[in-house]
Design an enzyme around this catalytic site. Structure first.
Site, PDB file in Angstrom:
ATOM      1  N   LYS A 205       0.837  -1.201   0.000  1.00 35.89           N
ATOM      2  CA  LYS A 205       0.000   0.000   0.000  1.00 35.89           C
ATOM      3  C   LYS A 205       0.874   1.255   0.000  1.00 35.89           C
ATOM      4  O   LYS A 205       0.678   2.165  -0.780  1.00 35.89           O
ATOM      5  CB  LYS A 205      -0.918  -0.023   1.229  1.00 35.89           C
ATOM      6  CG  LYS A 205      -1.792   1.192   1.361  1.00 35.89           C
ATOM      7  CD  LYS A 205      -2.691   1.080   2.570  1.00 35.89           C
ATOM      8  CE  LYS A 205      -3.374   2.406   2.845  1.00 35.89           C
ATOM      9  NZ  LYS A 205      -4.242   2.350   4.015  1.00 35.89           N
ATOM     10  N   GLU A 211      10.937  -4.529   3.918  1.00 39.05           N
ATOM     11  CA  GLU A 211      10.968  -5.971   3.648  1.00 39.05           C
ATOM     12  C   GLU A 211      10.576  -6.228   2.189  1.00 39.05           C
ATOM     13  O   GLU A 211      11.230  -6.965   1.457  1.00 39.05           O
ATOM     14  CB  GLU A 211       9.979  -6.720   4.558  1.00 39.05           C
ATOM     15  CG  GLU A 211      10.332  -6.749   6.031  1.00 39.05           C
ATOM     16  CD  GLU A 211       9.857  -5.513   6.795  1.00 39.05           C
ATOM     17  OE1 GLU A 211       9.651  -4.446   6.179  1.00 39.05           O
ATOM     18  OE2 GLU A 211       9.704  -5.626   8.030  1.00 39.05           O
ATOM     19  N   GLY A 266      -4.571  -1.866   5.251  1.00 42.01           N
ATOM     20  CA  GLY A 266      -3.806  -3.005   4.733  1.00 42.01           C
ATOM     21  C   GLY A 266      -4.433  -4.345   5.118  1.00 42.01           C
ATOM     22  O   GLY A 266      -4.569  -5.248   4.295  1.00 42.01           O
ATOM     23  N   ARG A 267      -4.848  -4.475   6.380  1.00 42.81           N
ATOM     24  CA  ARG A 267      -5.364  -5.777   6.847  1.00 42.81           C
ATOM     25  C   ARG A 267      -6.796  -6.041   6.384  1.00 42.81           C
ATOM     26  O   ARG A 267      -7.360  -7.086   6.678  1.00 42.81           O
ATOM     27  CB  ARG A 267      -5.229  -5.881   8.364  1.00 42.81           C
ATOM     28  CG  ARG A 267      -5.809  -4.723   9.140  1.00 42.81           C
ATOM     29  CD  ARG A 267      -5.337  -4.728  10.595  1.00 42.81           C
ATOM     30  NE  ARG A 267      -5.758  -3.552  11.330  1.00 42.81           N
ATOM     31  CZ  ARG A 267      -5.091  -2.407  11.379  1.00 42.81           C
ATOM     32  NH1 ARG A 267      -3.956  -2.284  10.715  1.00 42.81           N
ATOM     33  NH2 ARG A 267      -5.534  -1.385  12.082  1.00 42.81           N
ATOM     34  N   GLU A 352      -3.741  -6.161  15.269  1.00 38.61           N
ATOM     35  CA  GLU A 352      -3.279  -4.860  14.797  1.00 38.61           C
ATOM     36  C   GLU A 352      -4.407  -3.833  14.913  1.00 38.61           C
ATOM     37  O   GLU A 352      -4.168  -2.645  15.090  1.00 38.61           O
ATOM     38  CB  GLU A 352      -2.790  -4.962  13.341  1.00 38.61           C
ATOM     39  CG  GLU A 352      -1.817  -3.863  12.958  1.00 38.61           C
ATOM     40  CD  GLU A 352      -1.072  -4.128  11.655  1.00 38.61           C
ATOM     41  OE1 GLU A 352       0.121  -4.478  11.685  1.00 38.61           O
ATOM     42  OE2 GLU A 352      -1.690  -3.981  10.580  1.00 38.61           O
ATOM     43  N   HIS A 383      -3.393 -32.416  19.688  1.00 38.71           N
ATOM     44  CA  HIS A 383      -2.215 -33.200  20.079  1.00 38.71           C
ATOM     45  C   HIS A 383      -1.040 -32.291  20.430  1.00 38.71           C
ATOM     46  O   HIS A 383       0.109 -32.717  20.415  1.00 38.71           O
ATOM     47  CB  HIS A 383      -1.847 -34.166  18.945  1.00 38.71           C
ATOM     48  CG  HIS A 383      -2.974 -35.115  18.652  1.00 38.71           C
ATOM     49  ND1 HIS A 383      -3.144 -36.297  19.313  1.00 38.71           N
ATOM     50  CD2 HIS A 383      -4.036 -35.000  17.808  1.00 38.71           C
ATOM     51  CE1 HIS A 383      -4.237 -36.901  18.865  1.00 38.71           C
ATOM     52  NE2 HIS A 383      -4.809 -36.132  17.959  1.00 38.71           N
ATOM     53  N   LYS A 511      10.218  -0.147  13.725  1.00 40.82           N
ATOM     54  CA  LYS A 511      10.772   0.120  12.380  1.00 40.82           C
ATOM     55  C   LYS A 511      11.835   1.207  12.465  1.00 40.82           C
ATOM     56  O   LYS A 511      12.909   1.108  11.869  1.00 40.82           O
ATOM     57  CB  LYS A 511       9.657   0.631  11.446  1.00 40.82           C
ATOM     58  CG  LYS A 511       8.637  -0.401  11.031  1.00 40.82           C
ATOM     59  CD  LYS A 511       7.662   0.228  10.034  1.00 40.82           C
ATOM     60  CE  LYS A 511       6.455  -0.646   9.799  1.00 40.82           C
ATOM     61  NZ  LYS A 511       5.407  -0.005   9.018  1.00 40.82           N
TER      62      LYS A 511
HETATM   63  O1  LIG Z   1       1.257  -2.785   2.308  1.00 42.91           O
HETATM   64  P1  LIG Z   1       2.381  -2.134   3.033  1.00 42.91           P
HETATM   65  O2  LIG Z   1       2.307  -0.645   2.993  1.00 42.91           O
HETATM   66  O3  LIG Z   1       3.705  -2.630   2.521  1.00 42.91           O
HETATM   67  O4  LIG Z   1       2.287  -2.516   4.545  1.00 42.91           O
HETATM   68  C1  LIG Z   1       2.375  -3.839   4.974  1.00 42.91           C
HETATM   69  C2  LIG Z   1       1.923  -4.007   6.389  1.00 42.91           C
HETATM   70  O5  LIG Z   1       2.734  -3.226   7.254  1.00 42.91           O
HETATM   71  C3  LIG Z   1       1.942  -2.666   8.288  1.00 42.91           C
HETATM   72  O6  LIG Z   1       1.840  -1.307   8.049  1.00 42.91           O
HETATM   73  C4  LIG Z   1       2.566  -2.893   9.632  1.00 42.91           C
HETATM   74  O7  LIG Z   1       3.895  -2.574   9.620  1.00 42.91           O
HETATM   75  C5  LIG Z   1       0.599  -3.338   8.158  1.00 42.91           C
HETATM   76  O8  LIG Z   1      -0.423  -2.613   8.674  1.00 42.91           O
HETATM   77  C6  LIG Z   1       0.525  -3.546   6.680  1.00 42.91           C
HETATM   78  O9  LIG Z   1      -0.445  -4.481   6.335  1.00 42.91           O
END
Ligand SMILES: O=P(O)(O)OC[C@H]1O[C@](O)(CO)[C@@H](O)[C@@H]1O
Length: 552
Positions: A205, A211, A266-267, A352, A383, A511
Site C-alpha cells: 500500500k 521488507e 492493509g489488513r 493490529e 495433540h 521500524k
Molecule cells: O502494504 P504495506 O504498505 O507494505 O504494509 C504492509 C503491512 O505493514 C503494516 O503497516 C505494519 O507494519 C501493516 O499494517 C501492513 O499491512
C-alpha cells in the site's frame, strides 16, 4: 465506553454472578438454548450457545452496543465518514465488494465507486490475459507462476484465501508468496521457477515497506540475471499500491500499476487489487464470488437488528469473555485443512486493529481491549496445546470453524474430524468432575490408592466457553462471508472499546529503531552507546559474523 456508568457496573456484577454458574447447567435448564443462541445466514451457522451467557447478560451487552452507538458508527463507516480519526481517513473496504449496483460512496466529494469498478476491470483483464496465455514473458512464453511480494495485509489475506481455495485453482497457475526479508524464503521460492514464465506482483500500500522493497529488488535482479534486458521488467512485474510515484521510481511500468486507496486498511485489503494473486489463482469469476460473499455479510451486518446480527453478537460475546470475564486470549481453531492459515490471518486483523490502550481521544482506558489471538488447525492442536485449553490455569475462549462438505472423499476422515470438533466443544463445556473420574477408575478395578493419586489429575473443570461456526463448504462465497463476519466483529469491538481500530502506530517504533541500528551492523561502523543488552547482542553478532565470513 464509560467504565463508571451504571450499565458497566451492571455488567461487572453480572460477570461476578456468572462466575458462580455453569454453561452445562444453562443447557439443562433450557432445551431451546441452541435455537435461542445461534444465528444462520445463508449457508453459515454461528452457534454461540456454549458461552456463560444468559438472557440478562445478552440484554446488558446489547444495551452496551446501543449506548456505544454501534448502529450510528456502522453507518458512518459504510457511508465513508473519516472514522480512522488518527489518520483522518475513511474506512471503506465494504465499498470494494458492494459491486457498484449503481450505488455511490463519496470520499472528499468524489464518488469512489467509479474508481473501484475501474480497478476491478483492470484486475479482470490481467487475470483473463494470463489465463488465456496472452500475457507473455520476455522470451514469448506464457506465465505459469505468480510470485506475490508483500508483507502483513499485503500477504496474509491473499495467502490465506489462496490456500483456502486451492481446489478452485485454474489453468495450472501457481501462486507463491514471499513476505520475509530473510533471504532463505526468496531463495527457496525462486529456485524451482523458470524466470521466463514468472509474473511478480509487488504488493505494498505504502510502497515504503523495507521488507517488500528489499525482496522486490532481489527478484528484479534475479530476472535480469536471466533476461539481460531491462525492458523485461515490464513483462514480469506489476505492482499494487496507493503510492504510484514510488512504484514508478522502482521501475514498474505505469500501465502495470494497480491502484488502491488510503481508505483501505492493509489488513482489510484483500478485496482490492491486493487480491490479484487470489484472482489469478482461482479465476476472476471466483474472485467475484468471494466479494459477493463479503457483500452478503455486509448487508446482513448493515440491516439486521443487533439482537440477531452475527458480527455484533460475536463481538459482544468476545467483549463479555474478555473485558468482563477476564480472558485475555482467543483461540481460533479451524477443523478444515483449507483454513490452515485462518488464525494467522486473524491474528493481524484483530491484534493490529484492537491491540490498543488509549481511546479515540488519546486517553488511557482502564479496561481490557483486544487479547491474544492464536491457534492453528484444531485437530493438530488437540495433540499439541489442547491440554492447556482443558486444564490450564487460564481460560481461553475458542472459536471452532468447520465445513460440512470436504473436497476429498477418503472414507471416514470427515466424520472423524467433525466428531472431534463436536467432542471438543462439549468437553470444554462439561469437563469431568472428580466424582465421575473416581467412578470411571473404580469401574476399571484400580486399587484405591492408585485412584486417590490419579483422580485430581484427570479432573477437567469444564465451563470453558466456545463458539462454533459451520458452513456447507469452503467456497469463495462462504469464505468471503466468514472473513467479513470477523472484520465486522473487529469493528464493533473497536467502537464499544472506543478505540481507533484502523491505525497501527504500535508498529512504528520498532521500524524506526531498526533503521537506526542497521548501519551499526556494518563491520566498518562503531556500535553507538546504548543499553548494555543491545550493545552486547550486536557485539556478539558482529564478532560471530566476522568469523563466519572468514571461514572457508
Ligand atoms: O502494504 P504495506 O504498505 O507494505 O504494509 C504492509 C503491512 O505493514 C503494516 O503497516 C505494519 O507494519 C501493516 O499494517 C501492513 O499491512
Amino acid at each position: 465506553m464509560n467504565s463508571k456508568s451504571t450499565l458497566w457496573q451492571s455488567l461487572e456484577a453480572q460477570a461476578q454472578d456468572s462466575q458462580q454458574s455453569r454453561i452445562d447447567t444453562l443447557f439443562d435448564e433450557n432445551p431451546q438454548r441452541f435455537n435461542q443462541y445461534s444465528i444462520r445466514i445463508n449457508n453459515l451457522l454461528l452457534d454461540y450457545s456454549k458461552n456463560l451467557i444468559s438472557d440478562q447478560t445478552m440484554q446488558l451487552l446489547l444495551d452496551l452496543a446501543k449506548s456505544s452507538e454501534v448502529e450510528l458508527w456502522r453507518e458512518k463507516m459504510f457511508s465513508g465518514e473519516k472514522i480512522n480519526v488518527t489518520e483522518q481517513r475513511a474506512v471503506l473496504h465494504t465499498a470494494l465488494r458492494s459491486m457498484g449496483a449503481g450505488s455511490k460512496v463519496y470520499v472528499d466529494s468524489t464518488n469512489i465507486m467509479d474508481e473501484v469498478s475501474f480497478e476491478l476491470k483492470k484486475m479482470e483483464n490481467l487475470t483473463k490475459s494470463v489465463h488465456a496465455g496472452e500475457w507473455k514473458g520476455y522470451s514469448g512464453k506464457p506465465i505459469k507462476d505468480i510470485v506475490n511480494i508483500g508483507i502483513g495485509g499485503s500477504n496474509l489475506g491473499p495467502q490465506m484465501v489462496t490456500e483456502a481455495l486451492s481446489k478452485y485453482q485454474m489453468n495450472d497457475i501457481n501462486v507463491h508468496y514471499i513476505s520475509n526479508v530473510d533471504s532463505q524464503q526468496i531463495a527457496q521460492v525462486l529456485r524451482p521457477l523458470n524466470p521466463e514464465q514468472v509474473l511478480f506482483i509487488v504488493s505494498s500500500k505504502t510502497f515504503t515497506t523495507k521488507e517488500t522493497l528489499t525482496n522486490a529488488k532481489t527478484a528484479r535482479n534475479w530476472l535480469l540475471a536471466y533476461s539481460f534486458d531491462e525492458s523485461s521488467v515490464d513483462k514480469h512485474f506489476v505492482a499494487v499500491t496507493a503510492n504510484q510515484e514510488a512504484a514508478i521510481d522502482f521501475g514498474i511500468a505505469p500501465q502495470n500499476i494497480y491502484h488502491m486507496w488510503d481508505w483501505v486498511g492493509g489488513r482489510f485489503s484483500l478485496w482490492s487489487a491486493i487480491g490479484l494473486p487470489i484472482a489469478l489463482h482461482i479465476g476472476f469469476d471466483n474472485f467475484v464470488e468471494l466479494l459477493k460473499g463479503a457483500r452478503d455479510m455486509d448487508n446482513h451486518f448493515r440491516t439486521t437488528p443487533l439482537e440477531t446480527n452475527a458480527p455484533v453478537i460475536l463481538a459482544l460475546v468476545g467483549i463479555w469473555n474478555n473485558t468482563f470475564m477476564g480472558s485475555q486470549a482467543q483461540a481460533i481453531l479451524p477443523y478444515n485443512q483449507c483454513l490452515h492459515m485462518f488464525s494467522a490471518y486473524l491474528q493481524q486483523a484483530e491484534m493490529e486493529s484492537n491491540g490498543k490502550s488509549v481511546n479515540r481521544e488519546g486517553e488511557h482506558i482502564p479496561y481490557h481491549t483486544g487479547g491474544t489471538i492464536w491457534g492453528q488447525l484444531g485437530i493438530n492442536g488437540q495433540h499439541a496445546f489442547y491440554q492447556f485449553l482443558h486444564q490450564g490455569t487460564s481460560i481461553v475462549p475458542a472459536d471452532f470453524i468447520a465445513a460440512v462438505e470436504n473436497p476429498t472423499a477418503a472414507k471416514g476422515h470427515q466424520e472423524y474430524l467433525m466428531a472431534n470438533l463436536f467432542a471438543q466443544t462439549q468437553a470444554l463445556m462439561t469437563g469431568i468432575s472428580e466424582e465421575q473420574v473416581r467412578e470411571e477408575l473404580n469401574a476399571k478395578s484400580l486399587p484405591q490408592e492408585a485412584i486417590d493419586k490419579l483422580a485430581a489429575h484427570k479432573v477437567h473443570q469444564g465451563n470453558r466457553p466456545s463458539n462454533t461456526i459451520l458452513m456447507d463448504k469452503v467456497s469463495p462465497r462462504n469464505l468471503g462471508a466468514l472473513i467479513a463476519l470477523y472484520e465486522h466483529k473487529i469493528f464493533v469491538q473497536g467502537i464499544i472499546w472506543e478505540i481507533c481500530s484502523f491505525d497501527q502506530w504500535g508498529v512504528e517504533l520498532g521500524k524506526q529503531l531498526a533503521n537506526n541500528l542497521l548501519p551499526q551492523l556494518d563491520a566498518a561502523n562503531e556500535v553507538e552507546a546504548q543499553d548494555s543488552s543491545t550493545m552486547g547482542l550486536i557485539g556478539f553478532y558482529k564478532d560471530m559474523r566476522k568469523n563466519i565470513k572468514k571461514a572457508p
